[in-house]
Design a protein around this motif. Structure first.
Motif, short mmCIF file in Angstrom:
data_model
loop_
_atom_site.label_atom_id
_atom_site.label_comp_id
_atom_site.label_asym_id
_atom_site.label_seq_id
_atom_site.Cartn_x
_atom_site.Cartn_y
_atom_site.Cartn_z
N ARG A 1 0.76 -1.76 -26.75
CA ARG A 1 0.21 -1.04 -25.59
C ARG A 1 0.79 -1.54 -24.28
O ARG A 1 1.13 -0.76 -23.40
CB ARG A 1 -1.32 -1.17 -25.57
N ASN A 2 0.86 -2.87 -24.14
CA ASN A 2 1.33 -3.42 -22.87
C ASN A 2 1.70 -4.88 -23.03
O ASN A 2 1.62 -5.45 -24.12
CB ASN A 2 0.26 -3.28 -21.77
N ILE A 3 2.15 -5.46 -21.91
CA ILE A 3 2.41 -6.89 -21.83
C ILE A 3 1.40 -7.45 -20.84
O ILE A 3 1.46 -7.17 -19.64
CB ILE A 3 3.85 -7.18 -21.36
N ALA A 4 0.46 -8.21 -21.33
CA ALA A 4 -0.61 -8.74 -20.49
C ALA A 4 -0.30 -10.17 -20.09
O ALA A 4 0.21 -10.97 -20.88
CB ALA A 4 -1.95 -8.70 -21.23
N ALA A 5 -0.57 -10.50 -18.83
CA ALA A 5 -0.32 -11.84 -18.30
C ALA A 5 -1.59 -12.37 -17.64
O ALA A 5 -2.30 -11.63 -16.94
CB ALA A 5 0.83 -11.82 -17.30
N THR A 6 -1.85 -13.63 -17.88
CA THR A 6 -2.97 -14.32 -17.23
C THR A 6 -2.42 -15.53 -16.50
O THR A 6 -1.71 -16.35 -17.09
CB THR A 6 -4.03 -14.77 -18.25
N VAL A 7 -2.72 -15.62 -15.20
CA VAL A 7 -2.15 -16.68 -14.36
C VAL A 7 -3.28 -17.50 -13.74
O VAL A 7 -4.24 -16.94 -13.19
CB VAL A 7 -1.27 -16.07 -13.25
N PHE A 8 -3.14 -18.81 -13.83
CA PHE A 8 -4.10 -19.74 -13.25
C PHE A 8 -3.41 -20.45 -12.08
O PHE A 8 -2.36 -21.08 -12.26
CB PHE A 8 -4.55 -20.78 -14.28
N ALA A 9 -4.00 -20.34 -10.89
CA ALA A 9 -3.35 -20.90 -9.71
C ALA A 9 -4.37 -21.54 -8.79
O ALA A 9 -5.56 -21.20 -8.79
CB ALA A 9 -2.59 -19.80 -8.96
N ASP A 10 -3.86 -22.48 -8.00
CA ASP A 10 -4.64 -23.08 -6.93
C ASP A 10 -4.01 -22.69 -5.60
O ASP A 10 -2.78 -22.81 -5.43
CB ASP A 10 -4.66 -24.60 -7.04
N LEU A 11 -4.84 -22.20 -4.68
CA LEU A 11 -4.39 -21.83 -3.33
C LEU A 11 -5.00 -22.81 -2.34
O LEU A 11 -6.21 -22.87 -2.18
CB LEU A 11 -4.82 -20.40 -3.00
N ILE A 12 -4.13 -23.61 -1.74
CA ILE A 12 -4.58 -24.60 -0.75
C ILE A 12 -4.16 -24.10 0.63
O ILE A 12 -3.00 -23.74 0.85
CB ILE A 12 -3.97 -25.98 -1.02
N ILE A 13 -5.12 -24.07 1.56
CA ILE A 13 -4.85 -23.72 2.95
C ILE A 13 -4.62 -25.01 3.72
O ILE A 13 -5.50 -25.87 3.79
CB ILE A 13 -6.01 -22.92 3.56
#
Length: 559
Positions: A422-434
């Motif tokens: 059906r598709n190519i699924a991606a899961t991304v884990f990230a930290d955003l520091i200001i």
């Protein structure tokens, strides 16, 4: 890498040993279908012909006895093979090896001749010289017909049986020699080998010259070893056209030199064919086992196991995982099941990439710190100043009024990829520091954890498999803050904007470069189609070839 002796290389799907390590498994399978094998075969023939012409042959000298005249010394010199045409050719892989055959091969040679003999009336030497053209023709020299074309069979010895078809025109005359036919079956009627028929005749596979070789391709310590098992060249007939000379000279040359000329040409073809295979074998042995992708990350293209050969395809399996400069200790599960399957069987080549290939890529990019970005320019530049956040995070503006900021984005763990039909699924884990920028320091103020889900697509750009991802959704949570509690619902629209305008374009720029598929220098993918199935991506494509040496294109022989 040497340019063209590079044809026969790519390929296929094998059996996987029980409980293997990742280093012993294959995660990329390559399959060359019949059209691809024909393309490589034509390329090999083109190269062989171009390197064969011109080829000088050794001088031939003989003393022959001519009726009435006596002993005559005849010399053929400056013999030059200057033309070769291959009428048809075929390549077939099989259990015994890879066979390449050419038939209806014609060629032309130029030659200088000289003869001398003593006169019986005194010590006088009679001599003459001139030139000649020697042809390896399609038609037997004993035969003539008003309209010939060639199809199947085997001419050359008495006692052979041949079937003739045609329309009631023309004449075929068969001489009573050891090279002529023994028995002819003509619509159920029989005639001996000096019969005449008023028919246009179809001969088959009996004309010109036949060339064939049987090659073996074996796994050897992560490489492929190519060797010649058999190599043959068979010339059925030659014709000689003299310019000048006495009337007896033609038959004298044919009788005296026919075997030597045929032997010399056969040896020249065999030597050249073995030479080209040897060059190709050297290239195969020196193929890199790693393709550099970025900095110290490479694609492991070590061959795994022996190639797979069927009646219409040739295949290899390679490791296909991303590795760094150190040994690869990460273990992956192999989902690949041979063979590579293309929806369009006419495609020349197919690559099947297991899900683990992409997992290994993200793992090593992550470990090498390539998934860490400092963003100081965005389309909406006011987002990189605390004034742009004063109504959303008022305490940030209050503590650092009108201060410039950076966005420090890093992945907290490698992305996950799941491939399905059906598709190519991606899961991304990230930290955003200001980060807030002061005159002499950078101050981390807020860290927000992001879990983003997206849908990816892949495409072929050049010989690279590149990607693109779009955002399906995300969740966020406050990991830590130096300015107190935040209202996450108020921040969410701003974070979504930054993901769409900053993070996704940056990620897609990197994914758009892609990584190289394991294909030899000089070959280019064309009209590729991509098929996603459970746990793997298959790329099916045609190929073209451009010789890299001096950027010349070569005109490829086709049969």
């Amino acid at each position: 890498m040497p340019p063209i002796t590079v044809y026969l290389i790519l390929i296929f799907t094998l059996f996987i040993p029980q409980n293997p390590t990742s280093a012993d498994q294959s995660f990329i399978s390559i399959l060359i279908n019949q059209n691809g094998l024909n393309f490589v075969k034509n390329l090999l023939i083109t190269k062989a012909i171009s390197s064969l012409i011109p080829t000088p042959l050794s001088q031939i000298e003989k003393v022959v006895r001519i009726p009435v005249i006596g002993k005559v010394r005849i010399v053929l010199s400056d013999i030059m093979l200057y033309r070769v045409n291959v009428g048809s050719s075929d390549v077939r892989p099989g259990i015994s090896g890879i066979s390449i055959a050419g038939s209806d091969v014609t060629s032309g040679m130029s030659v200088n001749w000289h003869y001398s003999y003593g006169s019986w009336v005194g010590p006088i030497t009679i001599s003459d010289n001139g030139t000649a053209a020697i042809e390896i023709p399609l038609l037997p020299p004993q035969c003539s017909a008003s309209d010939w074309w060639v199809a199947k069979g085997n001419v050359g010895s008495a006692g052979s049986i041949f079937l003739f078809l045609g329309s009631p025109e023309g004449t075929l005359t068969l001489s009573n020699s050891e090279d002529s036919f023994g028995l002819i079956v003509f619509f159920g009627k029989m005639a001996n080998n000096n019969g005449k028929f008023s028919r246009h005749v179809i001969l088959h596979d009996v004309s010109g010259m036949e060339i064939g070789s049987l090659l073996s391709l074996d796994y050897e310590e992560g490489s492929m070893k190519l060797s010649v098992m058999e190599c043959n060249c068979l010339i059925h007939y030659i014709s000689v056209h003299l310019k000048g000379g006495a009337s007896w000279l033609y038959q004298g040359i044919v009788d005296a030199f026919k075997d030597e000329i045929i032997s010399a040409v056969e040896k020249a073809f065999i030597k050249k064919l073995k030479s080209e295979v040897s060059k190709l074998a050297s290239v195969l042995q020196t193929l890199p086992k790693q393709i550099p992708v970025v900095n110290k990350v490479s694609l492991n293209v070590t061959f795994v196991n022996n190639p797979f050969l069927s009646d219409t395809s040739l295949g290899f399996e390679i490791n296909g995982l991303f590795i760094d400069s150190k040994s690869n200790t990460v273990q992956y599960h192999n989902h690949l099941q041979p063979p590579v399957s293309c929806s369009d069987p006419s495609k020349m080549i197919g690559f099947a990439l297991d899900e683990a290939v992409f997992e290994s890529a993200f793992t090593f990019y992550y470990n090498a710190m390539f998934m860490h970005w400092i963003v100081d320019k965005v389309p909406e530049q006011n987002l990189l100043n605390t004034a742009g956040w004063r109504f959303i995070i008022p305490q940030l503006y209050k503590k650092y009024p009108n201060a410039d900021m950076n966005l420090n984005i890093s992945l907290s763990e490698p992305p996950l990829v799941q491939i399905s039909s059906r598709n190519i699924a991606a899961t991304v884990f990230a930290d955003l520091i200001i980060d807030v920028l002061k005159t002499d320091e950078t101050i981390p103020v807020i860290c927000i954890s992001l879990l983003m889900s997206g849908t990816g697509t892949v495409q072929i750009i050049g010989n690279n498999l590149s990607g693109h991802v779009k955002l399906d959704g995300f969740t966020m949570s406050l990991k830590w803050s130096k300015i107190g509690t935040l209202h996450m619902l108020l921040i969410q629209p701003m974070i979504r904007t930054m993901i769409k305008t900053v993070l996704l374009p940056y990620a897609n720029a990197k994914l758009g470069i892609g990584f190289p598929l394991p294909i030899i220098n000089g070959f280019m993918l064309q009209n590729a189609e991509i098929i996603s199935t459970q746990s793997r991506i298959t790329v099916c494509s045609d190929v073209s070839y451009e010789e890299s040496f001096e950027s010349r294109r070569i005109r490829i022989y086709t049969s």
